[in-house]
Design an enzyme around this catalytic site. Structure first.
Site, PDB file in Angstrom:
ATOM      1  N   ASP A 133      -4.655  -7.980  -4.495  1.00  0.00           N
ATOM      2  CA  ASP A 133      -4.811  -9.190  -3.442  1.00  0.00           C
ATOM      3  C   ASP A 133      -5.036 -10.397  -4.095  1.00  0.00           C
ATOM      4  OD1 ASP A 133      -4.428  -8.013  -0.624  1.00  0.00           O
ATOM      5  OD2 ASP A 133      -5.841  -7.018  -1.176  1.00  0.00           O
ATOM      6  N   HIS A 186       0.735  -1.351   0.063  1.00  0.00           N
ATOM      7  CA  HIS A 186       0.028  -0.101  -0.231  1.00  0.00           C
ATOM      8  C   HIS A 186       0.873   1.269   0.080  1.00  0.00           C
ATOM      9  CE1 HIS A 186      -3.171  -2.920   0.985  1.00  0.00           C
ATOM     10  NE2 HIS A 186      -3.744  -1.990   0.278  1.00  0.00           N
ATOM     11  N   CYS A 242     -10.168  -2.903 -10.570  1.00  0.00           N
ATOM     12  CA  CYS A 242      -9.603  -2.068  -9.855  1.00  0.00           C
ATOM     13  C   CYS A 242      -8.154  -2.116  -9.544  1.00  0.00           C
ATOM     14  CB  CYS A 242     -10.450  -1.253  -8.767  1.00  0.00           C
ATOM     15  SG  CYS A 242     -10.812  -2.629  -7.575  1.00  0.00           S
ATOM     16  N   GLU A 273     -11.158 -10.671  -4.674  1.00  0.00           N
ATOM     17  CA  GLU A 273      -9.390 -10.613  -4.552  1.00  0.00           C
ATOM     18  C   GLU A 273      -8.957 -11.924  -3.825  1.00  0.00           C
ATOM     19  OE1 GLU A 273      -8.852  -6.847  -2.662  1.00  0.00           O
ATOM     20  OE2 GLU A 273     -10.545  -6.977  -1.355  1.00  0.00           O
TER      21      GLU A 273
END
Ligand code: PEP
Ligand code: MG
Length: 581
Positions: free
Chosen positions: A457, A191, A504, A433
């Site tokens: 993920d 992240h 996404c 995910e």
């Protein structure tokens, strides 16, 4: 000049003076000293050792008096460590022979001692390692090294070089002065990388140990396009990079002209091109680049960027700002995805050995309803201002989805009963995910209104590779055939059920991979704001038939490498301008 290779995580080039932070965020103003200053530097260290000794001895006496000798002995043991002859000899060697500055030598030596103790995997030694780090901090403090403060008090442009940056530390960087950063650890899917992209901050991670090679006021180039960092660049390299920056600016300006054009293939297939955001202020960049909507609003960053736990009102204000600014364009608000590498204000359970397999995301939200409910209330309230859709992350089982939906219903009823303005008829979606969700997708599709594939993920959980670990970064590939097959199955199930499906994850922001996804049948993508122009350019340069041919051929390969070589080849032929973007 020294060139080092790492992992490119946020594009662009930054040039500037280095600001080195040690492993705990202490700023080490200088790593090396001049030969003539070595004696003074060593004297400075000795004084710091004396100061720390005095304070440890005071602690020992006071603690023994209050709590007894056995507790006071903790400080006696620290004193013994501080005066360990091998430690003293190593510090002396680094300062007098290698000309390291005292804080730098302290930070390097004590950290390597602590790491060696931790590697032995004994509880007793692990506790000792904490004592070593404690001594390091006291010495650094005595030497005037300051923790984190310089990052808050920057007055000049810098490039941050450090061991690691957490997503929240990255989010709090002062964009006015920080031009880019480079870390020793970290992987492409972490992240921290995502936040850097959102902030449009060139970044390279996972370089491995290099901080000891950074000299005093080193000039640095961070090449976020190729994952390179160059220390003390020579004039020729500097001017090559400066002219590259200029060319990029010119190219970006040509892409700006696409802002009001649709993301449409040459033969008229329309793709919905949306943006991923972490903070409300990013909406401006999305609108400037013509986003069709917000495809992923990572709401947990409200937690990571604020000092106190956000209230329902804080959530509501943030969401309303985004929704109002987007007008009638859709905004997909993803519920809290805290945990693992994104920790909020509550400490993580200390027995979490595998945080990415632990209490994160929807699991954490369902277990902590005092956090989750205010967010759900705020989303339903903000929904009156526009086209809001809600999306649950990391759904693995049907029970989780049902529980989340039930809670949303209860929250909606509470709001209505209390006469609070809200909307309860908003579309509800889930992120895909986890491989388990893909395998069960024929059941999930009956209980949601839309799907969005989170490849970041999905790659991690399919290939069993930690998205933020540089040691396995080469395995972390969204073009891996196993990942492609899961995406193919997800698209198939969505189509069969007549549900919209979007992607996404970061995969969709790489032009060649975006074309592959479109060829596989995806008609909606969501990418970081700075990737909108290049992905639109790619889409507008190809026909749907060409995308389908890409997908058909890509699915025949056996490794990510083969897929990538093929994709690069196709991009070179179809949109050569984007090959290095
Ligand atoms: C993903 O996993 O692909 C995703 C979009 O969510 P995040 O990166 O925030 O985990
Ligand atoms: Mg995710």
């Amino acid at each position: 000049m020294l060139e080092l290779q790492g992992i490119p995580v946020s594009p662009g080039v930054a040039i500037g003076p280095a600001l080195v932070l040690d492993a705990d965020g202490y700023s080490i103003p200088r790593c090396y000293v001049n030969e003539t200053d070595v004696a003074d530097e060593y004297h400075r260290l000795q004084q710091a050792v004396d100061d720390v000794s005095r304070s440890l001895e005071e602690n020992r006496l006071q603690t023994s008096a209050k709590l007894g000798n056995s507790t006071g002995d903790i400080f006696a043991a620290q004193l013994q460590m501080l005066h360990d002859p091998r430690l003293a000899a190593e510090l002396r060697r680094r300062i007098t022979e290698l000309q390291q500055s005292a804080p730098y030598a302290v930070s390097q030596v004590l950290h390597s001692y602590a790491a060696a103790m931790r590697r032995l995997k004994s509880t007793l030694l692990a506790e000792r390692a904490d004592d070593v780090i404690d001594i390091e901090k006291q010495l650094l403090h005595a030497l005037g090294a300051v923790r984190s403060a310089p990052l808050k008090e920057l007055t000049e442009p810098v490039i941050i070089l450090c061991y690691n940056l957490t997503p929240s530390e990255t989010a709090n960087l002062d964009r006015r002065f920080v031009r880019g950063f480079c870390t020793e650890t970290g992987g492409a899917g972490g992240h921290t990388a995502i936040v850097a992209k959102g902030m449009e901050l060139p970044a390279v991670v996972g370089v491995g140990e290099f901080l000891d090679r950074v000299g005093q006021s080193t000039q640095v180039i961070v090449d976020g396009d190729h994952g390179r960092i160059i220390l003390n660049p020579d004039e020729a390299t500097l001017s090559r990079y400066r002219s590259g920056q200029e060319q990029q600016r010119i190219f970006d300006r040509t892409l700006e002209q696409l802002r009001d054009q649709p993301a449409e293939t040459t033969d008229g297939t329309l793709v919905s091109l949306n943006a991923n955001i972490e903070f409300p202020h990013e909406v401006a960049a999305c609108l400037e680049r013509g986003a069709d909507g917000i495809g992923l609003y990572r709401t947990e960053f409200l937690y990571l960027a604020s000092e106190q736990e956000p209230s329902e009102e804080d959530h509501y204000q943030a969401y309303s700002q985004v929704v109002r600014a987007m007008g009638d364009r859709p905004v997909v608000i993803r519920t809290l995805d805290l945990g693992a590498d994104k920790m909020g204000h509550r400490p993580r359970a200390d027995n979490e050995r595998n945080p990415f397999l632990g209490l994160r995301s929807i699991r954490l939200a369902l277990k902590n309803q005092d956090i989750f409910r205010p967010q759900l209330r705020a989303i339903l309230r903000a929904a009156v201002h526009g086209d809001v859709r809600i999306m649950f992350p990391l759904i693995t089982t049907l029970a989780e989805l049902r529980q989340a939906r039930m809670l949303l219903n209860v929250v909606g009823e509470d709001l209505r009963e209390a006469g609070i303005e809200c909307r309860t008829d908003i579309p509800i979606g889930m992120m895909v995910e986890v491989p388990a969700a893909v395998l069960m997708l024929d059941r999930f599709v009956k209980e949601v209104d839309f799907l969005s594939i989170g490849t970041n993920d999905l790659v991690q959980y399919t290939l069993a590779v930690d998205r933020s670990n540089e040691s396995v970064a080469d395995l972390y590939q969204s073009s891996d055939p196993a990942v492609l097959r899961l995406i193919e199955k997800s698209i198939y199930e969505a189509k069969k059920a007549g549900l919209p499906i979007s992607v996404c994850g970061e995969m969709s922001s790489r032009p060649a991979r975006a074309l592959l996804l479109i060829g596989m049948g995806v008609r909606s993508l969501s990418v970081p704001p700075n990737a909108l122009p290049k992905v639109k350019k790619a889409i507008r340069s190809v026909s749907i038939k060409e995308c389908e041919e890409i997908a058909e051929r890509a699915m025949t390969f056996e490794s990510a490498r083969e897929v990538d070589i093929y994709l690069a080849d196709r991009l070179r032929a179809l949109v050569p301008e984007l090959l290095h973007q």
